[in-house]
Design a protein around this motif. Sequence first.
Motif, PDB file in Angstrom:
ATOM      1  N   GLY A   1      -0.920  -5.892 -12.635  1.00 17.97           N
ATOM      2  CA  GLY A   1      -1.191  -7.232 -12.135  1.00 17.97           C
ATOM      3  C   GLY A   1      -1.552  -7.221 -10.664  1.00 17.97           C
ATOM      4  O   GLY A   1      -1.189  -6.311  -9.924  1.00 17.97           O
ATOM      5  N   GLY A   2      -2.310  -8.223 -10.250  1.00 20.78           N
ATOM      6  CA  GLY A   2      -2.695  -8.325  -8.851  1.00 20.78           C
ATOM      7  C   GLY A   2      -3.805  -7.366  -8.472  1.00 20.78           C
ATOM      8  O   GLY A   2      -4.487  -6.787  -9.316  1.00 20.78           O
ATOM      9  N   ARG A   3      -3.955  -7.155  -7.198  1.00 21.25           N
ATOM     10  CA  ARG A   3      -5.002  -6.290  -6.674  1.00 21.25           C
ATOM     11  C   ARG A   3      -4.696  -4.836  -6.995  1.00 21.25           C
ATOM     12  O   ARG A   3      -3.535  -4.407  -6.874  1.00 21.25           O
ATOM     13  N   PRO A   4      -5.683  -4.034  -7.404  1.00 19.87           N
ATOM     14  CA  PRO A   4      -5.431  -2.614  -7.717  1.00 19.87           C
ATOM     15  C   PRO A   4      -4.841  -1.882  -6.507  1.00 19.87           C
ATOM     16  O   PRO A   4      -5.367  -1.997  -5.389  1.00 19.87           O
ATOM     17  N   PRO A   5      -3.758  -1.140  -6.690  1.00 21.09           N
ATOM     18  CA  PRO A   5      -3.134  -0.429  -5.559  1.00 21.09           C
ATOM     19  C   PRO A   5      -3.869   0.875  -5.264  1.00 21.09           C
ATOM     20  O   PRO A   5      -4.702   1.343  -6.048  1.00 21.09           O
TER      21      PRO A   5
ATOM     22  N   LYS B   1      -8.318   4.041   3.770  1.00 20.31           N
ATOM     23  CA  LYS B   1      -7.501   3.807   4.964  1.00 20.31           C
ATOM     24  C   LYS B   1      -6.390   2.789   4.696  1.00 20.31           C
ATOM     25  O   LYS B   1      -6.450   1.656   5.190  1.00 20.31           O
ATOM     26  N   PRO B   2      -5.352   3.170   3.942  1.00 23.51           N
ATOM     27  CA  PRO B   2      -4.203   2.258   3.795  1.00 23.51           C
ATOM     28  C   PRO B   2      -3.538   2.044   5.155  1.00 23.51           C
ATOM     29  O   PRO B   2      -3.457   2.974   5.968  1.00 23.51           O
ATOM     30  N   ASP B   3      -3.060   0.819   5.412  1.00 24.73           N
ATOM     31  CA  ASP B   3      -2.428   0.558   6.708  1.00 24.73           C
ATOM     32  C   ASP B   3      -0.981   1.062   6.711  1.00 24.73           C
ATOM     33  O   ASP B   3      -0.461   1.520   5.691  1.00 24.73           O
ATOM     34  N   PHE B   4      -0.330   0.972   7.864  1.00 21.30           N
ATOM     35  CA  PHE B   4       1.005   1.565   8.017  1.00 21.30           C
ATOM     36  C   PHE B   4       2.037   0.869   7.142  1.00 21.30           C
ATOM     37  O   PHE B   4       2.991   1.500   6.687  1.00 21.30           O
ATOM     38  N   ARG B   5       1.851  -0.436   6.876  1.00 19.85           N
ATOM     39  CA  ARG B   5       2.799  -1.143   6.017  1.00 19.85           C
ATOM     40  C   ARG B   5       2.727  -0.608   4.588  1.00 19.85           C
ATOM     41  O   ARG B   5       3.758  -0.425   3.923  1.00 19.85           O
ATOM     42  N   THR B   6       1.518  -0.373   4.118  1.00 16.40           N
ATOM     43  CA  THR B   6       1.325   0.168   2.766  1.00 16.40           C
ATOM     44  C   THR B   6       1.935   1.557   2.653  1.00 16.40           C
ATOM     45  O   THR B   6       2.599   1.886   1.663  1.00 16.40           O
ATOM     46  N   ILE B   7       1.721   2.376   3.671  1.00 14.36           N
ATOM     47  CA  ILE B   7       2.269   3.734   3.674  1.00 14.36           C
ATOM     48  C   ILE B   7       3.796   3.694   3.667  1.00 14.36           C
ATOM     49  O   ILE B   7       4.451   4.395   2.892  1.00 14.36           O
ATOM     50  N   ASN B   8       4.363   2.843   4.516  1.00  9.89           N
ATOM     51  CA  ASN B   8       5.823   2.764   4.600  1.00  9.89           C
ATOM     52  C   ASN B   8       6.422   2.196   3.320  1.00  9.89           C
ATOM     53  O   ASN B   8       7.469   2.662   2.855  1.00  9.89           O
ATOM     54  N   ARG B   9       5.764   1.213   2.731  1.00  4.16           N
ATOM     55  CA  ARG B   9       6.260   0.618   1.490  1.00  4.16           C
ATOM     56  C   ARG B   9       6.224   1.643   0.345  1.00  4.16           C
ATOM     57  O   ARG B   9       7.152   1.728  -0.452  1.00  4.16           O
TER      58      ARG B   9
ATOM     59  N   ARG C   1       6.377   4.913   0.675  1.00  3.24           N
ATOM     60  CA  ARG C   1       7.369   5.965   0.949  1.00  3.24           C
ATOM     61  C   ARG C   1       8.794   5.480   0.695  1.00  3.24           C
ATOM     62  O   ARG C   1       9.583   6.164   0.037  1.00  3.24           O
ATOM     63  N   SER C   2       9.140   4.299   1.181  1.00  4.34           N
ATOM     64  CA  SER C   2      10.536   3.864   1.144  1.00  4.34           C
ATOM     65  C   SER C   2      10.911   3.099  -0.117  1.00  4.34           C
ATOM     66  O   SER C   2      12.081   3.079  -0.494  1.00  4.34           O
ATOM     67  N   GLU C   3       9.944   2.483  -0.790  1.00  4.17           N
ATOM     68  CA  GLU C   3      10.263   1.678  -1.971  1.00  4.17           C
ATOM     69  C   GLU C   3       9.730   2.292  -3.265  1.00  4.17           C
ATOM     70  O   GLU C   3      10.450   2.381  -4.251  1.00  4.17           O
ATOM     71  N   ARG C   4       8.468   2.700  -3.268  1.00  2.00           N
ATOM     72  CA  ARG C   4       7.874   3.227  -4.500  1.00  2.00           C
ATOM     73  C   ARG C   4       8.446   4.597  -4.876  1.00  2.00           C
ATOM     74  O   ARG C   4       8.762   4.855  -6.027  1.00  2.00           O
ATOM     75  N   MET C   5       8.598   5.456  -3.879  1.00  3.48           N
ATOM     76  CA  MET C   5       8.958   6.839  -4.156  1.00  3.48           C
ATOM     77  C   MET C   5      10.435   7.060  -4.449  1.00  3.48           C
ATOM     78  O   MET C   5      10.820   8.112  -4.965  1.00  3.48           O
TER      79      MET C   5
END
Length: 517
Positions: free
Chosen positions: A48-52, A94-102, A104-108
């Motif tokens: 759902g939503g925008r493709p990650p 070019k994912p931004d820093f919020r995407t990278i942090n999210r 790393r800390s939530e998805r992984m």
Amino acid sequence: MYKNYNTNQLTLPMDIQVLIPQQHLVRLIDFAVDQMNPNIFLSLYPGGGRPPYHPQMMLKVILYAYANRIYSSRQIAKQLTENIMFMWLSGEQKPDFRTINRFRSERMKDVIYETFFSIVDLLREEGLVKLEDYFLDGTKLEANANKYTFVWKKSTEKYDKKLDEKFRQIVFGIEQITKEDEEAEREQDFQEKLEETPISSAKIEETIKKLEERLEQDPKNKPLKKAKRQLEKDLLPRKQKYELQKQTFGERNSFSKTDTDATFMRMKEDHMMNGQLKPGYNVQIGTENQFITNFSLHQRAGDPGCMIPHLELLEKHNRPKPKAVIADSGYGSEENYAHCEEQEIEAYIKYNTFDKEQTKAWKEQIGRVENMEYDEELDEWICANGKRLVFQYESQRKSDNGYDSVKRTYRCTDCMNCPFQTTCAKDKDTKTVQVSVKNQQQRKEVRERLAAEEGSQRYRQRKIDVEPVFGQIKHNRGFKRFGLRGLSKNTTDWGLICAAHNLLKWAANKESEQKLG
């Protein structure tokens, strides 16, 4: 004349992949992540939503960043616009820093072990590890938390007890006001009953409701108004705070307000040189040939209680059981020896007095139970003077992991006029020793195992296998403090560090093989 220089001239090749050497670390990371089962990442995205962004791309970028001492999500995002290695790995996305942090800390956090063990399996296929000898060690890393926002369990219990006393005084005062005509004996019974009743925030709220009902009948009663205000504004908020703190403590004695999962521990890196406790985590790793084969984070400061939960992770993730565990004396407890015996793992683990027992001074201490002879048939210990220490009673103790250890107490009944009384009984009337018979047998087996050539060689290997790994991570790659907060996020952070370490070591081995070849 100079060589031709023109920044506006179009040059070939346009494909940046051509600029990356074949044996570069970035290619190994690309290969290792591509070999992982893609189903690992399916659960990360419900749809759902925008493709990650593709999770494999994100993982490659983060692993390469960690391998290059880049741990900040902002710095990783910056590299994606400047560094051709990062640009190639990301496919110039070019994912931004919020995407990278999210990511790393939530998805992984739910798949960090599957990701890490996938790389370990590749190392096994390459013949770099056999997963037989398991070198275990731990260190403490500082948490990303304020050093001075600490909460101590003893202080909380002390203040909570004082609050309970104050509540009882207020309630008793209320009863005095409303029951002035009752007999003193009944008032005494009420006070005793009140002292036995456990005080909770729910109990205080219930008392406040009763006061409100009384004030409806007598709205001008100033003592009742004062008592209600005290309970509402002071006692109830504090009681709720203490209850939350007790829940946060669990089995711990302290935590930090800015990272409640962090426990205050004594660190090796002490910049103030005063032994001050700092909020941190106890990090445990298992290694083989300086490759990390397992990792875990713990909230307890002592190493002995971390070993079993650490090894149980192998079974939880369907990993091969090691044939031998090699660790220093910090892990030499009866509980850990019993676990290895139960799991049919050979324990090459020293206990706390192992090295001292080899000295002449130790052997001359006749009061030590290790220097006495044990009569197994009569269950008695025989001292240097031939006197017998007879069994008196036994006591049990349960560890934090639920292990029951039994200690038996023996006492000599004939110490009078013994020439060794001063040194053996230390001027006491009788000599008493507390012994775990099971642990004494375990220590005997460990002594024999480490005395053998194979055992001695394995234990010597520990110093050049697991200890340099911490040196590489903490000093050479500058990871001395966590950048995230919370046990789950820091477990992911440490897992990525361990995976990056393995990939760097693997790349170094490939480079050495290429030079030799």
